[in-house]
Design a protein around this motif. Structure first.
Motif, PDB file in Angstrom:
ATOM      1  N   ALA A 408       0.829  -1.205   0.000  1.00  0.00           N
ATOM      2  CA  ALA A 408       0.000   0.000   0.000  1.00  0.00           C
ATOM      3  C   ALA A 408       0.865   1.256   0.000  1.00  0.00           C
ATOM      4  N   GLU A 409       1.939   1.214   0.797  1.00  0.00           N
ATOM      5  CA  GLU A 409       2.839   2.364   0.827  1.00  0.00           C
ATOM      6  C   GLU A 409       3.531   2.546  -0.514  1.00  0.00           C
ATOM      7  N   ALA A 410       3.966   1.417  -1.115  1.00  0.00           N
ATOM      8  CA  ALA A 410       4.632   1.502  -2.418  1.00  0.00           C
ATOM      9  C   ALA A 410       3.686   2.019  -3.487  1.00  0.00           C
ATOM     10  N   SER A 411       2.418   1.514  -3.423  1.00  0.00           N
ATOM     11  CA  SER A 411       1.431   1.967  -4.406  1.00  0.00           C
ATOM     12  C   SER A 411       1.146   3.455  -4.239  1.00  0.00           C
ATOM     13  N   GLN A 412       1.074   3.881  -2.969  1.00  0.00           N
ATOM     14  CA  GLN A 412       0.819   5.297  -2.727  1.00  0.00           C
ATOM     15  C   GLN A 412       1.971   6.153  -3.237  1.00  0.00           C
ATOM     16  N   HIS A 413       3.199   5.684  -2.988  1.00  0.00           N
ATOM     17  CA  HIS A 413       4.365   6.431  -3.472  1.00  0.00           C
ATOM     18  C   HIS A 413       4.386   6.456  -4.995  1.00  0.00           C
ATOM     19  N   LYS A 414       4.040   5.296  -5.601  1.00  0.00           N
ATOM     20  CA  LYS A 414       4.038   5.237  -7.068  1.00  0.00           C
ATOM     21  C   LYS A 414       3.005   6.192  -7.643  1.00  0.00           C
ATOM     22  N   SER A 415       1.778   6.149  -7.053  1.00  0.00           N
ATOM     23  CA  SER A 415       0.716   7.023  -7.554  1.00  0.00           C
ATOM     24  C   SER A 415       1.096   8.493  -7.389  1.00  0.00           C
ATOM     25  N   GLN A 416       1.687   8.799  -6.237  1.00  0.00           N
ATOM     26  CA  GLN A 416       2.098  10.183  -5.995  1.00  0.00           C
ATOM     27  C   GLN A 416       3.179  10.603  -6.976  1.00  0.00           C
ATOM     28  N   PHE A 417       4.126   9.678  -7.231  1.00  0.00           N
ATOM     29  CA  PHE A 417       5.206   9.987  -8.185  1.00  0.00           C
ATOM     30  C   PHE A 417       4.647  10.216  -9.581  1.00  0.00           C
ATOM     31  N   LEU A 418       3.732   9.315 -10.014  1.00  0.00           N
ATOM     32  CA  LEU A 418       3.160   9.453 -11.349  1.00  0.00           C
ATOM     33  C   LEU A 418       2.362  10.745 -11.470  1.00  0.00           C
ATOM     34  N   ALA A 419       1.603  11.047 -10.425  1.00  0.00           N
ATOM     35  CA  ALA A 419       0.816  12.285 -10.475  1.00  0.00           C
ATOM     36  C   ALA A 419       1.723  13.506 -10.572  1.00  0.00           C
ATOM     37  N   ASN A 420       2.771  13.501  -9.748  1.00  0.00           N
ATOM     38  CA  ASN A 420       3.699  14.633  -9.780  1.00  0.00           C
ATOM     39  C   ASN A 420       4.395  14.745 -11.128  1.00  0.00           C
ATOM     40  N   MET A 421       4.876  13.596 -11.640  1.00  0.00           N
ATOM     41  CA  MET A 421       5.575  13.607 -12.921  1.00  0.00           C
ATOM     42  C   MET A 421       4.644  14.024 -14.051  1.00  0.00           C
ATOM     43  N   SER A 422       3.383  13.557 -13.979  1.00  0.00           N
ATOM     44  CA  SER A 422       2.436  13.914 -15.035  1.00  0.00           C
ATOM     45  C   SER A 422       2.214  15.424 -15.072  1.00  0.00           C
ATOM     46  N   HIS A 423       2.032  15.995 -13.878  1.00  0.00           N
ATOM     47  CA  HIS A 423       1.854  17.448 -13.837  1.00  0.00           C
ATOM     48  C   HIS A 423       3.094  18.178 -14.350  1.00  0.00           C
ATOM     49  N   GLU A 424       4.273  17.695 -13.943  1.00  0.00           N
ATOM     50  CA  GLU A 424       5.521  18.356 -14.345  1.00  0.00           C
ATOM     51  C   GLU A 424       5.751  18.233 -15.845  1.00  0.00           C
ATOM     52  N   LEU A 425       5.366  17.105 -16.436  1.00  0.00           N
ATOM     53  CA  LEU A 425       5.583  16.904 -17.875  1.00  0.00           C
ATOM     54  C   LEU A 425       4.518  17.602 -18.714  1.00  0.00           C
ATOM     55  N   THR A 427       2.914  20.409 -18.278  1.00  0.00           N
ATOM     56  CA  THR A 427       3.053  21.865 -18.442  1.00  0.00           C
ATOM     57  C   THR A 427       3.973  22.226 -19.610  1.00  0.00           C
ATOM     58  N   PRO A 428       5.217  21.721 -19.655  1.00  0.00           N
ATOM     59  CA  PRO A 428       6.059  22.065 -20.818  1.00  0.00           C
ATOM     60  C   PRO A 428       5.546  21.443 -22.116  1.00  0.00           C
ATOM     61  N   LEU A 429       4.895  20.270 -22.020  1.00  0.00           N
ATOM     62  CA  LEU A 429       4.412  19.624 -23.232  1.00  0.00           C
ATOM     63  C   LEU A 429       3.287  20.433 -23.874  1.00  0.00           C
ATOM     64  N   ASN A 430       2.405  20.993 -23.046  1.00  0.00           N
ATOM     65  CA  ASN A 430       1.356  21.857 -23.590  1.00  0.00           C
ATOM     66  C   ASN A 430       1.960  23.064 -24.298  1.00  0.00           C
ATOM     67  N   ALA A 431       3.039  23.577 -23.744  1.00  0.00           N
ATOM     68  CA  ALA A 431       3.719  24.714 -24.392  1.00  0.00           C
ATOM     69  C   ALA A 431       4.306  24.305 -25.735  1.00  0.00           C
ATOM     70  N   ILE A 432       4.911  23.085 -25.780  1.00  0.00           N
ATOM     71  CA  ILE A 432       5.497  22.598 -27.038  1.00  0.00           C
ATOM     72  C   ILE A 432       4.412  22.422 -28.094  1.00  0.00           C
ATOM     73  N   ILE A 433       3.283  21.821 -27.675  1.00  0.00           N
ATOM     74  CA  ILE A 433       2.186  21.598 -28.623  1.00  0.00           C
ATOM     75  C   ILE A 433       1.633  22.938 -29.109  1.00  0.00           C
ATOM     76  N   GLY A 434       1.476  23.898 -28.183  1.00  0.00           N
ATOM     77  CA  GLY A 434       0.933  25.210 -28.572  1.00  0.00           C
ATOM     78  C   GLY A 434       1.841  25.921 -29.569  1.00  0.00           C
ATOM     79  N   VAL A 435       3.164  25.935 -29.305  1.00  0.00           N
ATOM     80  CA  VAL A 435       4.121  26.584 -30.211  1.00  0.00           C
ATOM     81  C   VAL A 435       4.141  25.874 -31.556  1.00  0.00           C
TER      82      VAL A 435
END
Length: 647
Positions: A408-425, A427-435
């Motif tokens: 459960a702890e590993a799954s929570q860490h994984k989900s948190q990591f994926l959520a954080n990485m998704s948000h971080e990726l 933002t710049p990807l939307n900028a690339i697509i827009g440009v």
């Protein structure tokens, strides 16, 4: 007259059963008065009446004994008392007793009209039948034996002092012994006495033999009944312990305490204890029958594999240890501790084995020197096995709990990591697509080549869709995905999905067909999630179909008092094997590596679609055959109840 044994030539009997000598008649034969026929007939009738009366008494006595046997419920004392009372009365004896043969010794278990001093001496001291006596003769021949006169049997009296004591204590003279035989094996004897010298008749010997046979029946009945009772008690106790084990998975103390109490009760022990391993060290965990002071002391002393205590000896030798008398065992150094505990003399210990390795010890103790039987030790071994089951259940449960917590702890860490990485990726990807979109518009206006920019835009949008899928999955796993339930018409939603998929279908030369029940009306569900699930299914159907047909069929129905909507997406594509279908709804998994390399994809679309449908209280199922296409079916309630939807 012979003094001992059954004789074949007997003197004439007196009217009361004794022996008489024929009287000499000196009168001349001719002078004898003839016996009249009437007197002779009367004598015969009297004799027949006596014989009938004796037969009736014997039958009544036998019937009474059989009645007592049938109603005794395994209790032997009432049977023996009734038997001896009738035997003494009908055989014209003074008193009688009955013995059981155990370990080569005769132990008196019942008596009738026995002089108190004689009965006390017999009950106090079981004895080996002395050579030359009636008991020895009956045991040797396995037939009835009688002695005419104790006091006149000097050789026997010289060899057996108890015979002289018997004469002094009871005044016995003539005695008859009949062995109790089961399958030709001696199990005891019945004995009757007279205080005058008078041998027992053949009829009386036969009657006592009949009583002996009934005694054997009673003993065997009692044995079988007691064995049945013991078996039922053991089964009941075993069932009780197993019931406690099943109900108290988390409470090992209750299980072990029930176990030691049941073992002590069924094995006739006053004390019991169980040792178990905690943190690699053995401790006495649960007790029965010990004082609070001793329990407090014993729990504080670790158990080491050594000879000084039964617990340590069992751990050392890894087998059952039975000590008949701990005070007579020089290696048993816990003797002084035993005295402080209230005392036990006989003790037995059985190991708790897991894969041949001791994980504890179960012990029973008695305050007197009385060894445990093989059957009791076997039962104790059964209880030890149950203790192992209980301890193992708790150990495995704790391990599972620990693993689940880690997962459960590993799954929570994984989900948190994926959520954080998704948000971080994202933002710049939307900028690339827009440009990229802006550059493409400029290039298209300048009539320049836009193909490189189209590739950049396609890759960017694909990557954005993947990031969105990962974000959705992490939200679902973290329990943060919420449904936005609203009422909407289903037919326009399906038409919109078909319109969206038609350009992609045209590239693969596929035809798209749609059908909705006329009265399908509106549904209350999460419109965006349902549309996302349908688009995933339609996209997959188009991906694995070339120059074929893709259809979507929406129907309504009722089940268990609820309205349901069923939407089937079918294709005429490559299809799947049962093994490939088993992998469909696993994260980051596709039907096969070959299809993944050829058709691409991340393996998340179906997983997310299924989770969305389950959140709405429905599901997705699949049917397929290789080369004959696949059918994915969405099934959701017409009205989604968010509180009852499965996660």
């Amino acid at each position: 007259m012979r003094r001992r044994g059954t004789v074949s030539r007997k003197p004439a009997k007196s009217q009361h059963g004794g022996t008489t000598k024929p009287k000499r008649n000196n009168a001349p034969t001719a002078a004898r008065r003839p016996i009249s026929p009437i007197a002779n007939l009367q004598e015969q009738l009297k004799r027949q009446d006596r014989e009938l009366e004796e037969a009736r008494e014997e039958r009544a006595a036998i019937a009474e004994v059989l009645r007592v046997i049938s109603s005794s419920s395994g209790e032997l004392n009432p049977v023996f008392e009734a038997m001896l009372a009738n035997a003494v009365r009908l055989c014209e004896a003074k008193f009688g007793d009955l013995y059981l043969y155990e370990g080569g010794r005769l132990r008196m278990v019942a008596g009738h009209n026995v002089p108190p001093e004689y009965a006390e001496a017999r009950r106090r001291s079981p004895f080996h039948p002395p050579p030359g006596g009636t008991f020895a003769e009956a045991i040797r021949t396995k037939r009835p034996a009688q002695l005419a006169d104790f006091s006149a049997s000097r050789p026997y009296a010289e060899r057996h002092r108890a015979a002289v004591d018997a004469v002094k204590l009871s005044g016995v003279r003539t005695t008859l012994v009949v062995p109790l035989l089961k399958d030709d094996a001696l199990i005891g004897a019945i004995q009757i006495f007279r205080q005058e010298v008078r041998l027992f008749s053949d009829k009386q010997v036969a009657l006592l033999t009949s009583f002996a046979a009934q005694a054997v029946i009673a003993i065997e009945n009692a044995r079988l009944l007691n064995e049945l009772r013991e078996s039922l008690q053991q089964q009941t106790a075993t069932a009780d312990v197993l019931k406690v084990i099943s109900r108290s998975t988390f409470d090992l103390k209750s299980v072990l305490q029930t176990l030691v109490e049941s073992a002590a009760r069924l094995c006739e022990a006053e004390k019991a204890s169980i040792t178990r391993q905690i943190g690699g060290v053995f401790f006495r965990a649960e007790f029965y029958g010990f004082s609070a002071e001793f329990i407090e002391y014993a729990r504080s002393v670790p158990v080491e594999p050594e000879e000084g205590s039964v617990h340590g000896r069992v751990l050392l030798k890894k087998r059952t240890i039975h000590i008949p008398d701990v005070l007579a065992d020089p290696s048993y150094t816990w003797g002084e501790v035993v005295k402080k505990s209230g005392g036990y003399r006989t003790i037995v210990g059985v190991p708790l084995l897991r894969q041949g390795v001791p994980i504890g010890v179960l012990t029973l103790g008695r305050s007197e020197v009385r060894p445990f039987t093989e059957k009791q030790i076997e039962l104790l071994t059964t209880f030890a096995d149950q203790a192992v089951i209980a301890i193992e259940n708790v150990r495995l449960f704790d391990e599972i709990q620990d693993k689940s917590r880690q997962l459960a702890e590993a799954s929570q860490h994984k989900s948190q990591f994926l959520a954080n990485m998704s948000h971080e990726l994202r933002t710049p990807l939307n900028a690339i697509i827009g440009v990229s979109e802006m550059l493409r518009e400029d290039a298209e206006a300048a009539k320049q080549d836009v193909e490189p920019l189209d590739r950049v835009l396609g890759a960017g949008r694909h990557l954005l869709a993947l990031i969105n899928d990962i974000l959705d999955l992490s939200k679902i796993e973290a329990g943060r995905m919420e449904l936005a339930v609203s009422s909407f018409p289903l037919a326009p939603l399906i038409a919109d999905v078909v319109k969206t998929i038609e350009p992609l279908a045209a590239k693969n030369s596929n035809k798209v067909a749609a059908h909705c029940d006329a009265g399908i009306g509106t549904v209350e569900a999460d419109q965006m999630r349902l549309r996302q699930a349908l688009l995933n299914l339609m996209s997959n159907a188009n991906k694995f179909t070339d120059r074929g047909t893709i259809s979507i069929d929406a129907r309504q129905g009722q089940e268990s008092g609820r309205d349901w909507i069923t939407i089937a997406v079918a294709d005429s594509g490559i299809g799947m094997t049962p093994e490939q279908m088993d992998k469909l709804f696993q994260e980051f998994s596709q039907a096969s590596s070959k299809t993944a390399s050829k058709y691409g994809g991340t393996g998340l679309g179906l997983v997310i679609s299924k989770r969305f449908c389950q959140m709405m209280g429905g599901d997705i199922t699949v049917e397929s055959e290789p080369g004959r296409g696949s059918t994915f079916t969405i099934r959701v309630p017409r009205i989604v109840e968010v509180g009852k939807a499965s996660q």
